[in-house]
Write a protein that holds these residues in place. Structure first.
Motif, PDB file in Angstrom:
ATOM      1  N   GLN A  25      67.448  30.615  47.462  1.00 30.41           N
ATOM      2  CA  GLN A  25      66.734  29.597  46.685  1.00 30.41           C
ATOM      3  C   GLN A  25      65.652  30.228  45.806  1.00 30.41           C
ATOM      4  O   GLN A  25      65.017  31.203  46.199  1.00 30.41           O
ATOM      5  CB  GLN A  25      66.084  28.596  47.634  1.00 30.41           C
ATOM      6  CG  GLN A  25      66.776  27.257  47.549  1.00 30.41           C
ATOM      7  CD  GLN A  25      66.233  26.297  48.568  1.00 30.41           C
ATOM      8  OE1 GLN A  25      65.196  26.543  49.190  1.00 30.41           O
ATOM      9  NE2 GLN A  25      66.929  25.208  48.751  1.00 30.41           N
ATOM     10  N   LEU A  26      65.444  29.607  44.664  1.00 30.17           N
ATOM     11  CA  LEU A  26      64.443  30.103  43.725  1.00 30.17           C
ATOM     12  C   LEU A  26      63.049  30.075  44.351  1.00 30.17           C
ATOM     13  O   LEU A  26      62.631  29.055  44.904  1.00 30.17           O
ATOM     14  CB  LEU A  26      64.469  29.197  42.488  1.00 30.17           C
ATOM     15  CG  LEU A  26      63.593  29.613  41.326  1.00 30.17           C
ATOM     16  CD1 LEU A  26      64.189  30.835  40.621  1.00 30.17           C
ATOM     17  CD2 LEU A  26      63.445  28.464  40.340  1.00 30.17           C
ATOM     18  N   ILE A  27      62.362  31.203  44.260  1.00 33.58           N
ATOM     19  CA  ILE A  27      60.952  31.227  44.688  1.00 33.58           C
ATOM     20  C   ILE A  27      60.115  30.764  43.497  1.00 33.58           C
ATOM     21  O   ILE A  27      60.155  31.371  42.425  1.00 33.58           O
ATOM     22  CB  ILE A  27      60.539  32.639  45.144  1.00 33.58           C
ATOM     23  CG1 ILE A  27      61.371  33.045  46.375  1.00 33.58           C
ATOM     24  CG2 ILE A  27      59.041  32.691  45.436  1.00 33.58           C
ATOM     25  CD1 ILE A  27      61.127  34.461  46.862  1.00 33.58           C
ATOM     26  N   GLU A  28      59.399  29.688  43.697  1.00 30.36           N
ATOM     27  CA  GLU A  28      58.700  29.081  42.554  1.00 30.36           C
ATOM     28  C   GLU A  28      57.327  29.715  42.318  1.00 30.36           C
ATOM     29  O   GLU A  28      56.627  30.072  43.268  1.00 30.36           O
ATOM     30  CB  GLU A  28      58.550  27.576  42.778  1.00 30.36           C
ATOM     31  CG  GLU A  28      59.907  26.890  42.743  1.00 30.36           C
ATOM     32  CD  GLU A  28      59.823  25.392  42.843  1.00 30.36           C
ATOM     33  OE1 GLU A  28      58.703  24.848  42.834  1.00 30.36           O
ATOM     34  OE2 GLU A  28      60.897  24.769  42.951  1.00 30.36           O
ATOM     35  N   THR A  29      56.983  29.852  41.051  1.00 31.50           N
ATOM     36  CA  THR A  29      55.660  30.389  40.673  1.00 31.50           C
ATOM     37  C   THR A  29      55.116  29.483  39.559  1.00 31.50           C
ATOM     38  O   THR A  29      55.060  29.893  38.398  1.00 31.50           O
ATOM     39  CB  THR A  29      55.778  31.834  40.145  1.00 31.50           C
ATOM     40  OG1 THR A  29      56.685  31.814  39.036  1.00 31.50           O
ATOM     41  CG2 THR A  29      56.294  32.793  41.177  1.00 31.50           C
ATOM     42  N   PRO A  30      54.758  28.257  39.896  1.00 33.43           N
ATOM     43  CA  PRO A  30      54.431  27.280  38.851  1.00 33.43           C
ATOM     44  C   PRO A  30      53.196  27.654  38.043  1.00 33.43           C
ATOM     45  O   PRO A  30      52.298  28.349  38.533  1.00 33.43           O
ATOM     46  CB  PRO A  30      54.187  25.989  39.634  1.00 33.43           C
ATOM     47  CG  PRO A  30      53.986  26.397  41.047  1.00 33.43           C
ATOM     48  CD  PRO A  30      54.596  27.747  41.251  1.00 33.43           C
ATOM     49  N   ALA A  31      53.171  27.172  36.802  1.00 32.68           N
ATOM     50  CA  ALA A  31      52.011  27.413  35.941  1.00 32.68           C
ATOM     51  C   ALA A  31      50.865  26.519  36.386  1.00 32.68           C
ATOM     52  O   ALA A  31      51.065  25.330  36.613  1.00 32.68           O
ATOM     53  CB  ALA A  31      52.379  27.099  34.495  1.00 32.68           C
ATOM     54  N   LEU A 261      64.140  35.857  37.526  1.00 36.54           N
ATOM     55  CA  LEU A 261      64.595  37.240  37.661  1.00 36.54           C
ATOM     56  C   LEU A 261      65.055  37.497  39.086  1.00 36.54           C
ATOM     57  O   LEU A 261      64.666  36.790  40.017  1.00 36.54           O
ATOM     58  CB  LEU A 261      63.492  38.229  37.267  1.00 36.54           C
ATOM     59  CG  LEU A 261      62.174  38.246  38.063  1.00 36.54           C
ATOM     60  CD1 LEU A 261      62.283  38.961  39.397  1.00 36.54           C
ATOM     61  CD2 LEU A 261      61.083  38.914  37.238  1.00 36.54           C
ATOM     62  N   VAL A 262      65.900  38.520  39.201  1.00 32.09           N
ATOM     63  CA  VAL A 262      66.215  39.091  40.520  1.00 32.09           C
ATOM     64  C   VAL A 262      66.067  40.606  40.394  1.00 32.09           C
ATOM     65  O   VAL A 262      66.352  41.180  39.349  1.00 32.09           O
ATOM     66  CB  VAL A 262      67.653  38.766  41.000  1.00 32.09           C
ATOM     67  CG1 VAL A 262      67.804  37.294  41.310  1.00 32.09           C
ATOM     68  CG2 VAL A 262      68.699  39.211  39.996  1.00 32.09           C
ATOM     69  N   SER A 263      65.596  41.238  41.459  1.00 31.60           N
ATOM     70  CA  SER A 263      65.312  42.664  41.373  1.00 31.60           C
ATOM     71  C   SER A 263      65.857  43.410  42.587  1.00 31.60           C
ATOM     72  O   SER A 263      65.911  42.851  43.689  1.00 31.60           O
ATOM     73  CB  SER A 263      63.786  42.835  41.294  1.00 31.60           C
ATOM     74  OG  SER A 263      63.466  44.106  40.815  1.00 31.60           O
ATOM     75  N   MET A 264      66.285  44.655  42.371  1.00 33.96           N
ATOM     76  CA  MET A 264      66.766  45.485  43.481  1.00 33.96           C
ATOM     77  C   MET A 264      66.297  46.918  43.240  1.00 33.96           C
ATOM     78  O   MET A 264      66.300  47.380  42.101  1.00 33.96           O
ATOM     79  CB  MET A 264      68.298  45.432  43.548  1.00 33.96           C
ATOM     80  CG  MET A 264      68.859  46.086  44.792  1.00 33.96           C
ATOM     81  SD  MET A 264      70.650  45.884  44.932  1.00 33.96           S
ATOM     82  CE  MET A 264      70.816  44.191  45.412  1.00 33.96           C
ATOM     83  N   HIS A 435      61.853  39.852  49.241  1.00 35.02           N
ATOM     84  CA  HIS A 435      62.649  38.721  49.762  1.00 35.02           C
ATOM     85  C   HIS A 435      64.134  38.954  49.514  1.00 35.02           C
ATOM     86  O   HIS A 435      64.821  38.074  48.991  1.00 35.02           O
ATOM     87  CB  HIS A 435      62.177  37.404  49.138  1.00 35.02           C
ATOM     88  CG  HIS A 435      60.792  37.017  49.537  1.00 35.02           C
ATOM     89  ND1 HIS A 435      59.668  37.540  48.931  1.00 35.02           N
ATOM     90  CD2 HIS A 435      60.341  36.193  50.508  1.00 35.02           C
ATOM     91  CE1 HIS A 435      58.590  37.033  49.503  1.00 35.02           C
ATOM     92  NE2 HIS A 435      58.964  36.224  50.458  1.00 35.02           N
ATOM     93  N   TYR A 436      64.611  40.143  49.812  1.00 34.80           N
ATOM     94  CA  TYR A 436      66.055  40.453  49.697  1.00 34.80           C
ATOM     95  C   TYR A 436      66.599  40.132  48.305  1.00 34.80           C
ATOM     96  O   TYR A 436      67.639  39.509  48.152  1.00 34.80           O
ATOM     97  CB  TYR A 436      66.855  39.694  50.769  1.00 34.80           C
ATOM     98  CG  TYR A 436      66.489  40.089  52.175  1.00 34.80           C
ATOM     99  CD1 TYR A 436      67.066  41.211  52.770  1.00 34.80           C
ATOM    100  CD2 TYR A 436      65.547  39.374  52.893  1.00 34.80           C
ATOM    101  CE1 TYR A 436      66.711  41.593  54.053  1.00 34.80           C
ATOM    102  CE2 TYR A 436      65.184  39.755  54.174  1.00 34.80           C
ATOM    103  CZ  TYR A 436      65.777  40.862  54.748  1.00 34.80           C
ATOM    104  OH  TYR A 436      65.414  41.243  56.009  1.00 34.80           O
ATOM    105  N   SER A 437      65.867  40.498  47.274  1.00 33.99           N
ATOM    106  CA  SER A 437      66.298  40.303  45.885  1.00 33.99           C
ATOM    107  C   SER A 437      66.465  38.822  45.524  1.00 33.99           C
ATOM    108  O   SER A 437      67.288  38.471  44.678  1.00 33.99           O
ATOM    109  CB  SER A 437      67.602  41.049  45.592  1.00 33.99           C
ATOM    110  OG  SER A 437      67.470  42.416  45.895  1.00 33.99           O
ATOM    111  N   ALA A 438      65.674  37.983  46.129  1.00 43.83           N
ATOM    112  CA  ALA A 438      65.760  36.539  45.834  1.00 43.83           C
ATOM    113  C   ALA A 438      65.372  36.265  44.385  1.00 43.83           C
ATOM    114  O   ALA A 438      64.557  36.991  43.800  1.00 43.83           O
ATOM    115  CB  ALA A 438      64.824  35.770  46.761  1.00 43.83           C
ATOM    116  N   PRO A 439      65.953  35.205  43.789  1.00 47.17           N
ATOM    117  CA  PRO A 439      65.535  34.835  42.432  1.00 47.17           C
ATOM    118  C   PRO A 439      64.101  34.303  42.427  1.00 47.17           C
ATOM    119  O   PRO A 439      63.718  33.518  43.305  1.00 47.17           O
ATOM    120  CB  PRO A 439      66.532  33.749  42.024  1.00 47.17           C
ATOM    121  CG  PRO A 439      67.170  33.284  43.282  1.00 47.17           C
ATOM    122  CD  PRO A 439      67.032  34.356  44.305  1.00 47.17           C
TER     123      PRO A 439
END
Ligand SMILES: NC(=O)c1ccc[n+]([C@@H]2O[C@H](COP(=O)([O-])OP(=O)(O)OC[C@H]3O[C@@H](n4cnc5c(N)ncnc54)[C@H](O)[C@@H]3O)[C@@H](O)[C@H]2O)c1
Length: 460
Positions: A25-31, A261-264, A435-439
């Motif tokens: 699930q998307l990890i939210e970073t709201p404005a 984004l997703v990162s590894m 978070h395991y490359s979570a979005p």
């Protein structure tokens, strides 16, 4: 019996499956909301400043070159120089005097002396080239003290710092520009012009990177700030050189926006080994992996790949690659364009019957294309930029454009939202990796205005 076993298996699969969906699930970073009365600074214009009085903070490896470049721009006065170290300030001042220029005010000696610089009454622009952890707080204070501010890359290292810079620029109505020089490199500028004139069709995918073995520099950074940051942070800690030019080609916050984004990353090997070799210390717990890959998805369905590696034995590489519906551009390790014959000006393609997008165009076609699509902002200054220098001239183009826009009361080429978008990979890739490359959501830093204009423009 068999049927109930099957149903049990289906239930287990669904349960496990739904757990996996939760992980992704998307990890939210709201404005955060704007304060009442605060408005955006898109297209911000300020009163023209015919003579721009500049104060510099940070005169290590990078800062002195910036001071020197400014001496080649008409209508600039260098009024103050600041660094922790006295010898750094005096060395640059001696150069100014040696060029027949007035001696600048000197500030040095402790970590807080820069506050006297941002508070100076007769300064228009504060130019910051310190280590990363000082950038944002100095930039915020400079704007609060009534100055425009230009900050080296990356200008901000956390979401709090990014929002502080945005809010302060919006509240004070002062320019806050990140000194991202790579968008002014000649190949990138020419390619941007090609994109804006439709030569590559719609750009659907872009790539950028900072791949640069920093072994010759690690010991030169003041107080080991750069290795320390890599040791204590995971993620793409230097994304702006790769991301900036791609975002410009994709008109980010000018008709499109970065959504998530997703990162590894790989495990860390090179930097801990360097520390062990130099100091004998076991850097167990070193956070940053040797190689980090990040994928970004945009609102308009485009993708961007950004990579970071400052330790492996590889040639320098910023990738800079654009895939369009009609053509392809690539800078590293081999620069070139691939286009179908029908998409190239017939006069340029005339002697080449077999041109196809399956291969780079021949050198003479590339040269003719680059001549035809030379970006208008460099036509008058390219020769001077190459003479003054700074990464082959792009640094001079950046400083020249900054001063030109301030002198003429024009919007700057890069605004505080560019700064935010290009820096936010630093905190957001760390969240994804942990978070395991979570979005992870990339917030709309314009808070609703990303679609107001449909194209990046450079003010004349
Ligand atoms: N755009 C580019 O191509 C490019 C290239 C190199 C470096 N940079 C950026 O430039 C910045 C500086 O890098 P560098 O290589 O010059 O590092 P450096 O360590 O050589 O220089 C940093 C300087 O900041 C000074 N400083 C630190 N804290 C200070 C404070 N509180 N007050 C006053 N001075 C202070 C230090 O004394 C030092 O001289 C970094 O952000 C780096 O990422 C950008």
């Amino acid at each position: 019996m068999k049927r109930s076993l099957f149903l049990l298996l289906v239930a287990v699969c669904l349960f496990t499956g739904s757990k996996n969906v939760v992980m992704a699930q998307l990890i939210e970073t709201p404005a955060p909301p704007r304060l009442a009365g605060q408005t955006d600074v898109l297209g911000l214009t300020c009163k023209p400043i015919p003579t721009v009085r500049v104060a510099f903070i940070g005169l290590g490896m990078r800062g002195p070159g910036a001071v020197d470049r400014m001496t080649h721009i008409e209508g600039v006065e260098i009024v103050a120089l600041c660094d922790m170290l006295k010898e750094n300030v005096e060395k640059v001042n001696r150069k100014l005097v040696g060029k027949g220029l007035p001696k600048a005010l000197e500030f040095y000696g402790d970590e807080e002396v820069w506050r006297k610089v941002t508070a100076l009454p007769d300064v228009d622009l504060v130019y910051i080239a310190t280590d990363w952890k000082n950038h944002a707080k100095m930039g915020v204070q400079a704007m609060k003290d009534g100055k425009h501010v230009a900050i080296e890359v990356p200008a901000a290292m956390s979401m709090d710092e990014i929002w502080d810079l945005i809010n302060t620029s919006e509240q004070t109505r002062k320019h806050c520009m990140q000194l991202e020089n790579c968008v002014y490199d000649f190949f990138e500028l020419t390619t941007l012009n090609m994109v804006q004139q439709g030569l590559l069709g719609e750009v659907i995918h872009g790539e950028g990177a900072y791949i640069h073995g920093l072994q010759p520099y690690w010991d030169e950074y003041w107080n080991n700030w750069r290795m320390d940051f890599n040791e204590t942070h995971r993620g793409d800690v230097y994304p702006t050189h790769g991301l900036g030019p791609v975002c410009q080609a994709m008109n980010i916050h000018r008709g499109d926006k970065l959504n998530y984004l997703v990162s590894m990353d790989t495990k860390p090997i090179g930097n801990p080994a360097y520390i062990k070799e130099k100091t004998g210390r076991d850097a167990t717990g070193f956070r940053n992996g040797d190689h980090t890959c990040t994928l970004i998805y945009t609102e308009k369905g485009k993708s961007i790949l950004i990579e970071h590696n400052v330790t492996s034995p590889r040639p320098y590489n910023r990738m800079y690659q654009l895939t369009g519906t009609k053509g392809f551009a690539n800078k590293y390790p081999v620069s070139g364009y691939a286009l179908d014959k029908g998409d190239i000006d017939p006069a340029i393609a005339a002697n080449h019957e077999n041109l196809s997008a399956h291969a780079f165009v021949p050198d003479d076609v590339k040269k003719a294309l680059m001549e035809k699509y030379r970006h208008p902002i460099v036509v008058d200054i390219e020769e001077k930029a190459k003479t003054v220098g700074g990464h082959g001239g792009m640094d001079f183009v950046m400083d020249y454009r900054l001063i030109h826009c301030l002198q003429n009361g024009l919007p700057l080429d890069m605004d505080v939202y560019d700064l935010a978008e290009w820096c936010c990979l630093i905190p957001l890739t760390e969240i994804s990796l942990d978070h395991y490359s979570a979005p992870v959501q990339i917030p709309d830093f314009t808070r609703g205005a990303w679609n107001r204009s449909d194209k990046l423009t450079f003010a004349k």
